[in-house]
Design an enzyme around this catalytic site. Structure first.
Site, PDB file in Angstrom:
ATOM      1  N   GLU A  38       3.527  -2.122   7.719  1.00 22.79           N
ATOM      2  CA  GLU A  38       3.581  -0.668   7.813  1.00 22.79           C
ATOM      3  C   GLU A  38       2.190  -0.076   7.572  1.00 22.79           C
ATOM      4  OE1 GLU A  38       6.132   0.870   8.877  1.00 22.79           O
ATOM      5  OE2 GLU A  38       7.768  -0.573   8.581  1.00 22.79           O
ATOM      6  N   CYS A  91      11.912   2.326   0.740  1.00 29.38           N
ATOM      7  CA  CYS A  91      10.726   1.574   1.185  1.00 29.38           C
ATOM      8  C   CYS A  91       9.561   2.530   1.410  1.00 29.38           C
ATOM      9  CB  CYS A  91      11.031   0.824   2.484  1.00 29.38           C
ATOM     10  SG  CYS A  91      12.179  -0.552   2.253  1.00 29.38           S
ATOM     11  N   HIS A 101       7.833  -5.068   5.947  1.00 29.66           N
ATOM     12  CA  HIS A 101       9.280  -5.165   6.152  1.00 29.66           C
ATOM     13  C   HIS A 101       9.628  -6.560   6.663  1.00 29.66           C
ATOM     14  CE1 HIS A 101      10.422  -0.718   6.129  1.00 29.66           C
ATOM     15  NE2 HIS A 101      11.341  -1.333   5.414  1.00 29.66           N
TER      16      HIS A 101
END
Length: 208
Positions: A84, A148, A167
């Protein structure tokens, strides 16, 4: 010899449909593998609760003063290990494991809308994918506006961008815990190398 680097890697407790959270299982496997002699690795399990994250993360940053904090979370939609790029401040309306969500629906009331990691995730992704690890890595700009994303934004804010979020898919879909741990190890080591090289470059520029 370089002084030891401190790295914290976190995974999450079970929530919703994830009776076993692949992220914490993979992080525990990573702890067994280690990150080599010069890296002091600490792992911790994060509750799927907004308020717990607000208490835990400042204490981790303050206690360990890590060079890098890496958060690992599970995504039922993921089929790759996904890096991410950024965390988002607003849009937290989904209830956590305590049936709570922030009244403000945001992480930090005065914080920017989005904070990016200091790491070049595209470069990390490319390097790890070219290493023939047997696990596919991809990059994303949306960590999902749940715990998250909330954890990532909070950590980026506290650590001035020296944080990462990864992830992972659920276990066996398609990777085992061991495969995920090997991928996490390769990714974290690549991130550390990138951070070291960028520091060297900055020093060179100052010297000119």
């Amino acid at each position: 010899m370089d002084p030891k680097k401190t790295v914290i890697v976190t995974g999450f407790e079970p929530f919703g449909e994830h009776a076993v959270n692949a992220s914490w299982v993979a992080v525990q496997e990573l702890e067994k593998l280690g990150l080599g002699q010069i890296v002091d690795l600490h792992v911790t399990e994060v509750p799927v609760e907004y308020q717990a994250v607000q208490n835990l993360l400042p204490s981790l940053w303050k206690r360990y003063k890590p060079q890098l904090m890496v958060h690992v979370g599970v995504s039922g939609m993921a089929t790759t290990v996904t890096l991410e790029k950024c965390g988002h401040n607003h849009g937290y309306t989904r209830l956590d494991n305590c049936h709570f969500c922030p009244e403000s629906e945001c992480c930090m009331e005065d914080g920017p809308d989005c904070i990016s990691s200091v790491l070049d995730m595209d470069a990390v992704c490319k390097r790890v994918n070219s290493s023939e690890l047997g696990v596919t890595v991809s990059v994303s700009k949306d960590a999902g506006r749940y715990l998250c994303d909330y954890t990532y934004y909070t950590s980026l804010y506290l650590g001035q961008g020296h944080s990462a979020f990864i992830h992972v898919p659920p276990l066996g879909k398609p990777y085992s815990a061991e495969e995920l741990a090997r991928a996490l190890r390769a990714i974290v080591l690549e991130m550390l190398e990138q951070m070291e090289n960028s520091t060297v470059k900055q020093h060179c520029q100052h010297g000119q």
